[in-house]
Write a protein that holds these residues in place. Structure first.
Motif, short mmCIF file in Angstrom:
data_model
loop_
_atom_site.label_atom_id
_atom_site.label_comp_id
_atom_site.label_asym_id
_atom_site.label_seq_id
_atom_site.Cartn_x
_atom_site.Cartn_y
_atom_site.Cartn_z
N TYR A 1 0.83 -1.21 0.00
CA TYR A 1 0.00 0.00 0.00
C TYR A 1 0.86 1.25 0.00
N LEU A 2 0.31 2.30 -0.64
CA LEU A 2 0.89 3.64 -0.48
C LEU A 2 0.10 4.30 0.64
N ARG A 3 0.83 4.87 1.63
CA ARG A 3 0.15 5.45 2.79
C ARG A 3 0.63 6.90 3.01
N ARG A 4 -0.22 7.68 3.63
CA ARG A 4 0.17 9.03 4.01
C ARG A 4 -0.02 9.18 5.52
N ALA A 5 1.00 9.73 6.20
CA ALA A 5 0.87 9.96 7.66
C ALA A 5 0.00 11.18 7.89
N GLU A 6 -1.13 10.95 8.57
CA GLU A 6 -2.06 12.07 8.83
C GLU A 6 -2.52 12.02 10.28
N LYS A 7 -2.10 13.01 11.05
CA LYS A 7 -2.52 13.14 12.45
C LYS A 7 -2.42 11.82 13.23
N GLY A 8 -1.28 11.21 13.17
CA GLY A 8 -1.03 10.00 13.97
C GLY A 8 -1.54 8.72 13.35
N VAL A 9 -2.03 8.77 12.10
CA VAL A 9 -2.55 7.55 11.45
C VAL A 9 -1.86 7.36 10.09
N ASN A 10 -1.46 6.11 9.81
CA ASN A 10 -0.95 5.78 8.47
C ASN A 10 -2.15 5.45 7.59
N LYS A 11 -2.57 6.44 6.79
CA LYS A 11 -3.80 6.29 5.99
C LYS A 11 -3.50 5.72 4.61
N VAL A 12 -4.36 4.83 4.13
CA VAL A 12 -4.17 4.28 2.78
C VAL A 12 -4.46 5.34 1.74
N VAL A 13 -3.52 5.47 0.79
CA VAL A 13 -3.76 6.37 -0.35
C VAL A 13 -4.17 5.51 -1.54
N GLY A 14 -3.60 4.31 -1.63
CA GLY A 14 -3.92 3.40 -2.73
C GLY A 14 -3.05 2.15 -2.63
N VAL A 15 -3.19 1.30 -3.65
CA VAL A 15 -2.33 0.11 -3.70
C VAL A 15 -1.16 0.44 -4.62
N ALA A 16 0.05 0.43 -4.06
CA ALA A 16 1.24 0.77 -4.87
C ALA A 16 1.62 -0.40 -5.77
N TRP A 17 1.38 -1.64 -5.30
CA TRP A 17 1.67 -2.82 -6.12
C TRP A 17 0.77 -3.95 -5.65
N LYS A 18 0.06 -4.52 -6.59
CA LYS A 18 -0.89 -5.59 -6.26
C LYS A 18 -0.15 -6.93 -6.19
N ALA A 19 -0.48 -7.73 -5.18
CA ALA A 19 0.01 -9.13 -5.05
C ALA A 19 1.49 -9.25 -5.41
N LEU A 20 2.32 -8.53 -4.72
CA LEU A 20 3.75 -8.53 -5.03
C LEU A 20 4.44 -9.75 -4.40
N GLU A 21 5.19 -10.46 -5.23
CA GLU A 21 5.91 -11.66 -4.77
C GLU A 21 7.41 -11.37 -4.82
N ASP A 22 8.11 -11.69 -3.75
CA ASP A 22 9.57 -11.51 -3.74
C ASP A 22 10.17 -12.42 -4.81
N PRO A 23 11.20 -11.94 -5.57
CA PRO A 23 11.77 -12.78 -6.62
C PRO A 23 12.46 -14.04 -6.10
N ALA A 24 12.76 -14.09 -4.79
CA ALA A 24 13.34 -15.30 -4.17
C ALA A 24 14.54 -15.81 -4.94
N ARG A 25 15.45 -14.89 -5.26
CA ARG A 25 16.60 -15.28 -6.08
C ARG A 25 17.46 -16.32 -5.33
N GLY A 26 17.75 -17.39 -6.02
CA GLY A 26 18.62 -18.42 -5.44
C GLY A 26 17.87 -19.50 -4.67
N CYS A 27 16.57 -19.37 -4.50
CA CYS A 27 15.81 -20.38 -3.73
C CYS A 27 15.58 -21.61 -4.60
N LYS A 28 15.92 -22.78 -4.05
CA LYS A 28 15.81 -24.02 -4.84
C LYS A 28 14.61 -24.87 -4.41
N LEU A 29 13.68 -24.33 -3.66
CA LEU A 29 12.55 -25.16 -3.18
C LEU A 29 11.66 -25.60 -4.34
#
Ligand code: BEZ
Length: 391
Positions: A363-391
């Motif tokens: 999520y993209l968030r903006r700090a507003e009066k003590g709350v991390n408010k959602v501005v939008g989704v910066a990236w949907k369903a993001l998966e780490d590239p897991a470089r080097g993982c042999k599973l």
């Protein structure tokens, strides 16, 4: 067969018959969860939030996981990698925990990963983002309920380009989390057409930012991006404003910058834009119920991403242990249950990747009066590239 041998066999089978079956035996004993977290130092409040979140999930499951009562064994790892091997060995060898849970600091978790691999102990990581844990050193017995350091940093590059910033300085502590966040940010920022003019580091957990802030002022990038968390993040945000930079060079961050510390940062954090896999204001019933229950159970403390990660660790374990009826000895079934779980999290439902790291919205968030408010989704369903993982 000799009489003596026959008698011994009969005694052995009588003894076996007298024993309850394995599952019932497993259910009779307490499940020992070994928490290795920081309770002192710059990340102390992160460790506390993770533990509170985990305990809330266990309490909501009736105090039992897979039918077994739960016992917590705690170690304060002080976010000190030099003490990490001794600490984790104590939990595994002396305390004989069934599951290792930890830690916050990427350097500390690497010692946990090593011991978990050597002893085949089940390890659930509720924060530390070290890429190798679900990358080159991924393993069937190692799972993460949080993020990889790459994951929330990568989308921030695109976010900043969309806001018209073409050059940036990245600043952080010099250890795995800071350097991997820098690499993730750089990958996203340069792919979107940006240029990093300088990476600036100071040793963890130092907070003497002045000399580096002076360098930023003279470099005059379009914007600054950073990774800091906990008590150090409070000081950085305050020092950035006090140096007169807040209104001159926009500050962005990987979302830990404003997690759990917004009240301490006060007006100096107002308006900061960050990217993370959670936001206080997420408008779903699961998040609302979680926030109310956490506040009630934790002496009016407000939940943050660390509390969510602890909570999700409890939800994941509850689901997997229910599947195997509390019997951790069937490792293949336990691993399959953890791999196939859908965690109904306050951040939104998520599943494990092939490498055992959450696939999740950032999520993209903006700090507003003590709350991390959602501005939008910066990236949907993001998966780490897991470089080097042999599973
Ligand atoms: C880490 O060391 O991996 C880390 C610490 C605090 C927040 C996020 C990541």
């Amino acid at each position: 067969m000799h009489d003596d041998t026959r008698r011994r066999l009969m005694l052995a089978s009588a003894a076996a018959l007298a024993l309850p079956p394995l599952v019932a035996r497993a259910q009779g004993t307490k499940l020992r969860l070994g928490l290795m977290l920081p309770y002192t130092g710059t990340y102390a409040q992160l460790g506390v939030a993770i533990e509170n979140g985990l305990k809330l999930a266990v309490a909501q499951a009736g105090g039992k996981l897979g039918g077994r009562e739960v016992e917590f064994v705690r170690v304060d790892d002080e976010s000190d990698p030099a003490k990490a091997t001794d600490n984790v060995n104590r939990l595994v060898t002396r305390d004989k925990v069934d599951v290792l849970i930890g830690s916050v600091h990427s350097g500390v978790v690497m010692a946990m990963v090593k011991v978990a691999r050597e002893t085949d102990t089940l390890l659930i990581i509720p924060n530390a983002g070290a890429g190798a844990a679900t990358g080159a050193l991924c393993a069937p017995n190692i799972f993460r309920t949080s993020f990889s350091n790459w994951q929330p940093a990568y989308p921030l590059g695109k976010v900043m380009i969309e806001r018209g910033h073409r050059t940036a300085v990245f600043i952080s502590w010099k250890y795995a989390a800071g350097e991997e966040a820098a690499a993730g940010f750089k990958e996203g920022f340069t792919a979107a057409g940006g240029k990093i003019v300088k990476e600036l580091y100071l040793p963890f957990p130092n907070v003497e930012f002045q000399a580096l802030l002076t360098q930023i002022a003279s470099l005059k990038p379009d914007a600054v991006s950073c990774f800091f968390s906990g008590a150090g993040a409070v000081k950085f945000v305050k020092d950035y404003a006090a140096a007169g930079l807040k209104d001159k060079i926009p500050l962005y961050g990987v979302g830990f910058l404003t997690e759990g510390v917004l009240h301490a940062q006060g007006d100096d954090a107002e308006g900061l834009l960050t990217t993370l896999h959670y936001a206080d204001s997420l408008d779903n019933p699961r998040n609302k119920a979680f926030r109310a229950a956490y506040t009630k159970a934790s002496n009016n403390m407000e939940p943050d991403v660390f509390a969510v990660q602890g909570y999700d660790t409890g939800l994941l374990l509850a689901q997997a242990l229910d599947k195997v009826k509390g019997d951790l000895s069937n490792r293949a079934a336990v691993v399959a249950a953890l791999e196939n779980a859908v965690v109904d999290s306050p951040r939104g439902p998520w599943k494990m990747s092939r490498a055992h790291n959450p696939i999740q919205d950032i999520y993209l968030r903006r700090a507003e009066k003590g709350v991390n408010k959602v501005v939008g989704v910066a990236w949907k369903a993001l998966e780490d590239p897991a470089r080097g993982c042999k599973l």
